[in-house]
Write an enzyme that holds these catalytic residues in place. Structure first.
Site, short mmCIF file in Angstrom:
data_model
loop_
_atom_site.label_atom_id
_atom_site.label_comp_id
_atom_site.label_asym_id
_atom_site.label_seq_id
_atom_site.Cartn_x
_atom_site.Cartn_y
_atom_site.Cartn_z
N ASP A 57 -23.64 -0.11 122.91
CA ASP A 57 -22.26 -0.28 122.47
C ASP A 57 -21.43 -0.73 123.67
O ASP A 57 -21.58 -0.20 124.77
CB ASP A 57 -21.73 1.07 121.96
CG ASP A 57 -20.91 0.92 120.69
OD1 ASP A 57 -19.93 0.17 120.73
OD2 ASP A 57 -21.24 1.57 119.70
N ASP A 108 -28.71 14.27 122.48
CA ASP A 108 -28.83 13.66 123.81
C ASP A 108 -30.00 12.67 123.86
O ASP A 108 -30.74 12.51 122.88
CB ASP A 108 -29.00 14.77 124.88
CG ASP A 108 -30.03 15.80 124.47
OD1 ASP A 108 -31.08 15.39 123.95
OD2 ASP A 108 -29.77 17.02 124.64
N ASP A 151 -27.57 22.68 123.77
CA ASP A 151 -26.11 22.81 123.94
C ASP A 151 -25.35 22.41 122.66
O ASP A 151 -24.12 22.38 122.64
CB ASP A 151 -25.61 21.99 125.15
CG ASP A 151 -25.74 20.50 124.94
OD1 ASP A 151 -26.32 20.07 123.91
OD2 ASP A 151 -25.26 19.73 125.80
N ASP A 209 -17.43 -3.25 120.39
CA ASP A 209 -16.41 -2.47 119.70
C ASP A 209 -15.09 -3.24 119.59
O ASP A 209 -14.60 -3.77 120.60
CB ASP A 209 -16.19 -1.18 120.50
CG ASP A 209 -15.39 -0.14 119.77
OD1 ASP A 209 -15.86 0.37 118.74
OD2 ASP A 209 -14.27 0.16 120.23
N GLU A 239 -17.89 -6.00 116.34
CA GLU A 239 -17.20 -5.22 115.32
C GLU A 239 -15.81 -5.82 115.17
O GLU A 239 -15.04 -5.82 116.13
CB GLU A 239 -17.10 -3.74 115.71
CG GLU A 239 -16.58 -2.90 114.57
CD GLU A 239 -15.70 -1.72 115.00
OE1 GLU A 239 -15.57 -0.77 114.22
OE2 GLU A 239 -15.13 -1.77 116.10
N ASP A 289 -30.69 17.14 119.48
CA ASP A 289 -30.38 17.85 120.72
C ASP A 289 -31.69 18.34 121.34
O ASP A 289 -32.55 18.87 120.63
CB ASP A 289 -29.47 19.04 120.37
CG ASP A 289 -29.10 19.86 121.60
OD1 ASP A 289 -29.19 19.32 122.72
OD2 ASP A 289 -28.71 21.03 121.43
N HIS A 324 -20.89 5.24 111.89
CA HIS A 324 -20.27 6.50 112.30
C HIS A 324 -18.79 6.58 111.94
O HIS A 324 -18.15 7.59 112.20
CB HIS A 324 -20.45 6.67 113.81
CG HIS A 324 -19.74 5.59 114.57
ND1 HIS A 324 -20.14 4.27 114.54
CD2 HIS A 324 -18.62 5.62 115.33
CE1 HIS A 324 -19.30 3.55 115.26
NE2 HIS A 324 -18.37 4.34 115.75
N ASP A 325 -18.22 5.50 111.40
CA ASP A 325 -16.81 5.50 111.00
C ASP A 325 -16.63 5.58 109.48
O ASP A 325 -15.50 5.57 108.99
CB ASP A 325 -16.11 4.21 111.47
CG ASP A 325 -16.04 4.10 112.98
OD1 ASP A 325 -16.01 5.14 113.67
OD2 ASP A 325 -16.00 2.95 113.48
O1 TEU Z 1 -13.71 1.44 115.29
C1 TEU Z 1 -12.69 0.54 115.01
C2 TEU Z 1 -11.93 0.65 113.74
O2 TEU Z 1 -11.00 -0.09 113.57
C3 TEU Z 1 -12.18 1.59 112.65
O3 TEU Z 1 -13.34 1.45 111.98
C4 TEU Z 1 -11.80 2.95 113.12
O4 TEU Z 1 -12.90 3.77 112.97
C5 TEU Z 1 -10.65 3.55 112.39
O5 TEU Z 1 -11.15 4.59 111.69
C6 TEU Z 1 -9.79 2.76 111.51
O6 TEU Z 1 -9.31 3.58 110.43
C7 TEU Z 1 -14.28 1.41 116.56
C8 TEU Z 1 -15.33 2.49 116.68
O7 TEU Z 1 -16.38 2.21 115.81
C9 TEU Z 1 -14.68 3.81 116.43
O8 TEU Z 1 -15.59 4.86 116.38
C10 TEU Z 1 -13.68 4.02 117.54
O9 TEU Z 1 -12.94 5.18 117.28
C11 TEU Z 1 -12.71 2.85 117.67
O10 TEU Z 1 -13.35 1.58 117.59
C12 TEU Z 1 -12.05 2.91 119.03
O11 TEU Z 1 -12.99 2.63 120.03
#
Ligand code: TEU
Length: 581
Positions: free
Chosen positions: A108, A39, A35, A216, A278, A31, A351-352
């Site tokens: 992305d 960013d 905030d 995505d 993805e 950041d 991030h997932d």
């Molecule tokens: O993620 C798609 C996805 O199918 C998964 O990895 C998702 O995170 C979910 O947790 C399934 O359990 C992509 C993005 O990486 C994710 O951050 C988004 O939330 C999603 O698409 C929707 O755009």
């Protein structure tokens, strides 16, 4: 046609076969204005850090204008930056600065769905005869049922974020489809106007100087539409809803759409770009179709099998332990399947995903050893490695003790639904989230031991992991034996070593329950990679041929070396050996 001839050195190979990509989740990186949210100007402050690490590409998670229902994966304007993150000028400056350091920038691309606040959807929902009505998936209530009544949704599909995948819209009395949150309506790719609007937008970004796209859920864009306009029911196994997989993943027209996108957007400039899809729910067979260069679709895809091995029958929030033989079988299948054609994207984190060191490693006593062992195994595979922010510091899962600490829509919606269904206790719900929540990967980057880990001078949007005084970039930088410096070495190894880049991959010790082992071979040069996935010593017998081998890299200060036809690996030890054939 650039074919990828396995086992020969790849002077003519595309640049991304020698590259390492770094993923930034801008919200949690740095950041700059207090905030509490990361960013673009924050990222600018950290460009030197990225250059020191030595990565070739930065992939930015979405920074477009967005109501932030799903942290930017719900976009309301594809051609502007959300004020939370900065301005288009900030982005241009960041891209220019990164380019100045020789780092490319991948954006992305989230085009399976938009935000419900995107002008396209606002128009689409306004009336049944609006010209953009068909840009999304609108359907009437199930035949014979009262529109809006429970169970009257057009199909039985459940959304990835709990609840039904259809939302009833009072204005026109119809439902719209959203595979993710109700604020993420799915675009109708059957409609050529939609596709061309997306292609226009992509050309606009390329003209701005970016170097590619991470697409995505790009394999969700073609739905299994029947000739009577109906969509099929999904099989029901766990919970109240039918699965959307069968009718929406790797659908009938997905390859046609991607090939059209290539013709319309990438023609003539494809070689300079990185195109990574993805693709959840994708098998090796699909992966081959997406990444075969002769088909001109994608360069590589993120697959999910190896990060689903600790999911039980109820999905990610039904965790079980990972079995190493299964991990080897899974990653080995992808290596073998894309051996002659296609290319693998290699990742442990994003991030997932929860943090890999907490998941397949040991984030306690052996944090450094297990983080570096996991890194060695991944980075020595054939493919393009991706490093997710903080992975190079050995950052761990966060242990939130209350539901209020969670921010991720998937986690929050899961907890609400699990409470409603009443099958699981509060402790079980918290336990499942602690193990599997996406927020584990979204806590702020830990820069130093100052308040909030140097991420912000304000109140962070999500709690900083309490272990930041010990685990942070400054401390890692100061320690020659750190996870960070080990990642630097792995990244330069990828740049310098042709066998690491393009050597043939052969899994070894397939059934060994504790050690991950493989060889890489190229033009008379061979590497042996060994990784101990357990905290006890493993004696690996490998025959005499490795006795005089040279050490390439190892994660202990005096690495295990072969003697008398065997090598003894200490807890979580990894070594890479080289010999001439
Ligand atoms: O993620 C798609 C996805 O199918 C998964 O990895 C998702 O995170 C979910 O947790 C399934 O359990 C992509 C993005 O990486 C994710 O951050 C988004 O939330 C999603 O698409 C929707 O755009």
């Amino acid at each position: 046609m650039p074919m990828n001839h396995n086992g020969t050195s790849g002077a003519n190979d595309p640049w991304w076969k020698r590259a390492v990509v770094y993923q930034i989740y801008p919200r949690s990186f740095q950041d700059s204005d207090g905030d509490g949210i990361g960013d673009l100007r924050g990222i600018l402050q950290r460009v030197d850090y990225l250059a020191t690490l030595g990565v070739d590409v930065v992939w930015l998670s979405p920074i477009y204008r967005s109501p932030q229902d799903d942290n930017g994966y719900d976009i309301s304007d594809y051609q502007d930056i959300d004020p939370t993150f900065g301005t288009l000028e900030d982005l241009d400056e960041l891209v220019g600065t990164l380019h100045g350091k020789g780092i490319k920038v991948v954006m992305d691309l989230v085009v399976n769905h938009t935000s419900d606040e995107h002008p396209w959807f606002i128009e689409s929902r306004s009336s049944t005869d609006n010209p953009k009505r068909d840009w999304y998936w609108w359907r009437p209530a199930r035949e014979g049922m009262e529109p809006g009544a429970p169970g009257a949704e057009p199909t039985n599909w459940g959304s990835f974020f709990s609840g039904p995948a259809w939302d009833f819209d009072r204005v026109t009395g119809e439902y719209y489809l959203h595979l993710f949150s109700r604020k993420q309506p799915d675009l109708n790719w059957e409609n050529p106007e939609v596709r061309h609007a997306v292609y226009d937008m992509m050309r606009w970004w390329l003209a701005r100087g970016i170097d590619g796209f991470r697409m995505d859920v790009i394999n969700f864009i073609s739905k299994d539409l029947r000739s009577d306009r109906s969509l099929p029911e999904g099989p029901v196994s766990n919970g109240p809803y039918g699965s959307v997989h069968e009718a929406t993943i790797n659908g009938p027209r997905v390859h046609e759409f991607l090939q059209e996108m290539n013709r319309e957007v990438f023609q003539g400039r494809r070689d300079a770009l990185l195109l990574v899809g993805e693709t959840p729910g994708t098998t090796v067979e699909d992966g081959l179709l997406y990444t075969d260069p002769r088909r001109a679709e994608l360069d590589m895809v993120f697959t999910f099998e190896h990060v689903s091995l600790d999911h039980g029958p109820g999905g990610r929030f039904d965790p079980k332990s990972m079995d190493l033989a299964e991990l080897k079988a899974t990653l080995g299948r992808w290596q073998a399947g894309l051996r002659d054609v296609g290319w693998n994207a290699l990742y442990w984190n994003n991030h997932d995903q929860p943090r890999i060191v907490s998941r397949y490693g040991d984030d306690g006593d052996y944090r450094r050893q297990s983080a570096t062992m996991l890194a060695t195994v991944l980075h020595l595979h054939r493919g393009t490695p991706y490093v997710y922010q903080g992975e190079e510091l050995g950052m761990t899962n966060v242990r939130f003790t209350s539901l209020d600490a969670y921010r991720d829509i998937e986690s929050v919606r899961y907890a609400v639904e699990a409470r409603e269904l009443g099958h699981r206790s509060e402790d079980e719900i918290l336990g499942a989230l602690a193990a599997q929540s996406r927020d584990n990967g979204r806590t702020p980057m830990q820069w130093d031991d100052s308040p909030h880990a140097g991420f912000t001078t304000g109140e962070p949007w999500i709690q900083v992991n309490a272990n930041y005084p010990m685990i942070n970039a400054e401390a890692e930088h100061a320690d020659a034996e750190s996870v960070f410096h080990y990642y630097r070495r792995l990244i330069s190894l990828r740049h310098e070593d042709p066998t690491v880049q393009s050597g043939d991959f052969t899994m070894q010790l397939v059934d060994h329950p504790q050690v991950y082992a493989f060889t890489r071979s190229l033009d008379g040069d061979q590497l042996l990679v060994l990784g101990n996935f357990f905290p006890d010593e493993q004696l690996i017998e490998h025959g005499e041929e490795w006795s005089g081998a040279e050490l390439v890299i190892g994660n202990y200060s005096s690495p295990a070396m072969p003697a008398n036809g065997a090598v003894a690996l200490r807890p979580w030890e990894a070594i890479v050996l080289r010999r001439k054939l």
